[in-house]
Design a protein around this motif. Structure first.
Motif, mmCIF file in Angstrom:
data_model
loop_
_atom_site.group_PDB
_atom_site.id
_atom_site.type_symbol
_atom_site.label_atom_id
_atom_site.label_comp_id
_atom_site.label_asym_id
_atom_site.label_seq_id
_atom_site.Cartn_x
_atom_site.Cartn_y
_atom_site.Cartn_z
ATOM 1 N N GLU A 1 -2.985 -7.576 -9.828
ATOM 2 C CA GLU A 1 -2.111 -7.694 -8.646
ATOM 3 C C GLU A 1 -1.234 -8.940 -8.741
ATOM 4 O OE1 GLU A 1 -1.632 -5.285 -6.748
ATOM 5 O OE2 GLU A 1 -3.437 -4.094 -7.054
ATOM 6 N N GLN A 2 -1.773 -10.009 -9.292
ATOM 7 C CA GLN A 2 -0.981 -11.224 -9.482
ATOM 8 C C GLN A 2 0.189 -10.948 -10.416
ATOM 9 O OE1 GLN A 2 -2.774 -15.312 -9.904
ATOM 10 N NE2 GLN A 2 -2.183 -14.943 -12.017
ATOM 11 N N GLY A 3 -0.065 -10.215 -11.487
ATOM 12 C CA GLY A 3 1.005 -9.858 -12.416
ATOM 13 C C GLY A 3 2.088 -9.033 -11.743
ATOM 14 N N GLU A 4 1.685 -8.083 -10.913
ATOM 15 C CA GLU A 4 2.663 -7.266 -10.190
ATOM 16 C C GLU A 4 3.494 -8.126 -9.235
ATOM 17 O OE1 GLU A 4 1.060 -3.731 -8.386
ATOM 18 O OE2 GLU A 4 0.078 -3.127 -10.255
ATOM 19 N N ASN B 1 13.303 -9.855 -8.180
ATOM 20 C CA ASN B 1 13.791 -9.985 -6.813
ATOM 21 C C ASN B 1 13.636 -8.672 -6.037
ATOM 22 O OD1 ASN B 1 14.659 -11.710 -4.799
ATOM 23 N ND2 ASN B 1 16.798 -11.102 -5.041
ATOM 24 N N ASN B 2 12.549 -7.961 -6.343
ATOM 25 C CA ASN B 2 12.190 -6.728 -5.650
ATOM 26 C C ASN B 2 11.319 -7.136 -4.465
ATOM 27 O OD1 ASN B 2 11.124 -4.321 -4.745
ATOM 28 N ND2 ASN B 2 10.120 -3.776 -6.664
ATOM 29 N N ILE B 3 11.910 -7.169 -3.310
ATOM 30 C CA ILE B 3 11.197 -7.678 -2.138
ATOM 31 C C ILE B 3 10.491 -6.571 -1.371
ATOM 32 C CG2 ILE B 3 11.454 -8.911 0.061
ATOM 33 C CD1 ILE B 3 13.897 -10.328 -1.326
ATOM 34 N N ASN B 4 11.209 -5.510 -1.032
ATOM 35 C CA ASN B 4 10.659 -4.474 -0.158
ATOM 36 C C ASN B 4 10.277 -3.188 -0.866
ATOM 37 O OD1 ASN B 4 10.897 -5.842 2.404
ATOM 38 N ND2 ASN B 4 13.108 -5.684 2.108
ATOM 39 N N GLY B 5 10.635 -3.024 -2.108
ATOM 40 C CA GLY B 5 10.379 -1.769 -2.801
ATOM 41 C C GLY B 5 8.917 -1.568 -3.162
ATOM 42 N N ASP B 6 8.656 -0.399 -3.750
ATOM 43 C CA ASP B 6 7.320 -0.116 -4.252
ATOM 44 C C ASP B 6 6.979 -1.174 -5.295
ATOM 45 O OD1 ASP B 6 4.948 1.381 -4.484
ATOM 46 O OD2 ASP B 6 5.748 2.449 -6.234
ATOM 47 N N GLY C 1 0.344 -8.057 -0.172
ATOM 48 C CA GLY C 1 -0.704 -7.353 0.554
ATOM 49 C C GLY C 1 -1.820 -6.896 -0.363
ATOM 50 N N ASP C 2 -1.452 -6.295 -1.488
ATOM 51 C CA ASP C 2 -2.450 -5.822 -2.448
ATOM 52 C C ASP C 2 -3.265 -6.986 -3.006
ATOM 53 O OD1 ASP C 2 -1.425 -3.297 -2.018
ATOM 54 O OD2 ASP C 2 -0.391 -3.175 -3.952
ATOM 55 N N TYR C 3 -2.609 -8.099 -3.258
ATOM 56 C CA TYR C 3 -3.301 -9.285 -3.768
ATOM 57 C C TYR C 3 -4.360 -9.739 -2.770
ATOM 58 C CZ TYR C 3 -3.674 -13.655 -6.437
ATOM 59 O OH TYR C 3 -4.112 -14.701 -7.207
ATOM 60 N N GLN C 4 -3.986 -9.777 -1.487
ATOM 61 C CA GLN C 4 -4.942 -10.198 -0.466
ATOM 62 C C GLN C 4 -6.129 -9.244 -0.380
ATOM 63 O OE1 GLN C 4 -3.155 -11.820 3.365
ATOM 64 N NE2 GLN C 4 -1.426 -10.781 2.384
ATOM 65 N N VAL C 5 -5.869 -7.936 -0.464
ATOM 66 C CA VAL C 5 -6.962 -6.964 -0.415
ATOM 67 C C VAL C 5 -7.945 -7.235 -1.548
ATOM 68 C CG1 VAL C 5 -7.562 -4.515 -0.729
ATOM 69 C CG2 VAL C 5 -5.681 -5.152 0.808
ATOM 70 N N LEU D 1 1.433 -13.471 5.622
ATOM 71 C CA LEU D 1 0.207 -12.872 5.089
ATOM 72 C C LEU D 1 -0.254 -11.731 5.993
ATOM 73 C CD1 LEU D 1 -1.904 -15.879 3.758
ATOM 74 C CD2 LEU D 1 -0.279 -14.412 2.551
ATOM 75 N N GLU D 2 -0.132 -11.932 7.285
ATOM 76 C CA GLU D 2 -0.552 -10.895 8.222
ATOM 77 C C GLU D 2 0.270 -9.616 8.052
ATOM 78 O OE1 GLU D 2 -0.742 -10.267 13.024
ATOM 79 O OE2 GLU D 2 -1.180 -12.273 12.245
ATOM 80 N N GLU D 3 1.587 -9.766 7.992
ATOM 81 C CA GLU D 3 2.458 -8.588 7.839
ATOM 82 C C GLU D 3 2.148 -7.848 6.542
ATOM 83 O OE1 GLU D 3 7.172 -7.337 7.362
ATOM 84 O OE2 GLU D 3 6.656 -9.453 7.553
ATOM 85 N N THR D 4 1.996 -8.581 5.453
ATOM 86 C CA THR D 4 1.792 -7.917 4.165
ATOM 87 C C THR D 4 0.384 -7.329 4.047
ATOM 88 O OG1 THR D 4 1.268 -10.063 3.126
ATOM 89 C CG2 THR D 4 3.554 -9.286 2.986
ATOM 90 N N LEU D 5 -0.613 -7.986 4.646
ATOM 91 C CA LEU D 5 -1.963 -7.409 4.629
ATOM 92 C C LEU D 5 -1.998 -6.138 5.480
ATOM 93 C CD1 LEU D 5 -4.878 -7.545 3.659
ATOM 94 C CD2 LEU D 5 -5.379 -9.024 5.614
ATOM 95 N N GLU D 6 -1.293 -6.153 6.585
ATOM 96 C CA GLU D 6 -1.239 -4.947 7.422
ATOM 97 C C GLU D 6 -0.587 -3.792 6.661
ATOM 98 O OE1 GLU D 6 -0.222 -3.515 11.962
ATOM 99 O OE2 GLU D 6 0.529 -5.464 11.296
ATOM 100 N N MET D 7 0.480 -4.088 5.932
ATOM 101 C CA MET D 7 1.126 -3.051 5.118
ATOM 102 C C MET D 7 0.129 -2.478 4.107
ATOM 103 S SD MET D 7 4.833 -4.872 4.328
ATOM 104 C CE MET D 7 5.053 -3.928 2.839
ATOM 105 N N ALA D 8 -0.581 -3.352 3.426
ATOM 106 C CA ALA D 8 -1.529 -2.905 2.405
ATOM 107 C C ALA D 8 -2.667 -2.110 3.028
ATOM 108 C CB ALA D 8 -2.078 -4.105 1.634
ATOM 109 N N TYR D 9 -3.194 -2.599 4.142
ATOM 110 C CA TYR D 9 -4.301 -1.892 4.786
ATOM 111 C C TYR D 9 -3.859 -0.499 5.241
ATOM 112 C CZ TYR D 9 -7.937 -0.414 7.900
ATOM 113 O OH TYR D 9 -8.919 0.339 8.490
#
Length: 184
Positions: free
Chosen positions: A34-37, A45-50, A58-62, A153-161
């Protein structure tokens, strides 16, 4: 959704799939993936894409939350006691920006260093306190990167969850394989 609730949801999701029983090194390998991704997304500079920065944060936090669950590092208790402890150095980061000495590459360096110390402490059978401190520093780095990309962190963890909460799959050789990847 507040961070503490999200953290609890991720922990429960992992327990429901027996991910809390895998070997710590196996989960750490996933963390580094996940760190590599995340780093690739930052470079492109891919901010919002897949597999973009937000998705990767988010995935890193999970994966980090699951690692902590495996190792008995109680992030949930720490957040209950301290709140968003990763914001502790926000004033210093802002001072660096104001001076023009802020560099996102330094964040990447600190992220890699902190996350490497997690497994180093585990491998060398150091105290769990050192491992926990490295997790804290990793969270600070993730927070700083998130701020730099206009998220949290909250926004991205929510996306991942929200992406994983209904995910099904099975354990194969100690690795959770998503249902959609089982047929490939």
């Amino acid at each position: 959704m507040e961070y503490l609730k999200l953290l609890g949801n991720v922990e429960q999701w992992a327990k429901d799939r027996n991910l809390d029983t895998v070997e710590a090194r196996t989960q750490y390998t996933k963390l580094i993936e996940e760190q590599g991704e995340l780093l690739l997304a930052m470079m492109a500079n891919n901010i919002n894409g897949d597999s973009g920065v937000k998705d990767s944060l988010g995935d890193y936090q999970v994966t980090l939350i699951i690692y902590c669950l495996i190792r008995g590092i109680d992030l949930k208790k720490q957040v209950e006691q301290e709140g968003d402890f990763w914001t502790e150095y926000d004033d210093l980061a802002q001072e660096s920006k104001d001076r023009g000495s802020f560099d996102v590459n330094n964040l990447v360096y600190h992220l890699v260093h902190s996350s490497s110390r997690i497994i180093s402490a585990y491998n060398r059978k150091r105290t769990k306190k050192l491992e926990h401190l490295s997790v804290e520093r990793t969270m600070v780095c993730l927070h700083d990167i998130a701020k730099e990309y206009g998220t949290s962190l909250e926004e991205t963890l929510e996306m991942a969850y929200n992406e994983i909460k209904d995910r099904k799959g099975k354990m194969i050789n100690g690795v959770f394989v998503k249902e959609e990847d089982l047929n490939e």
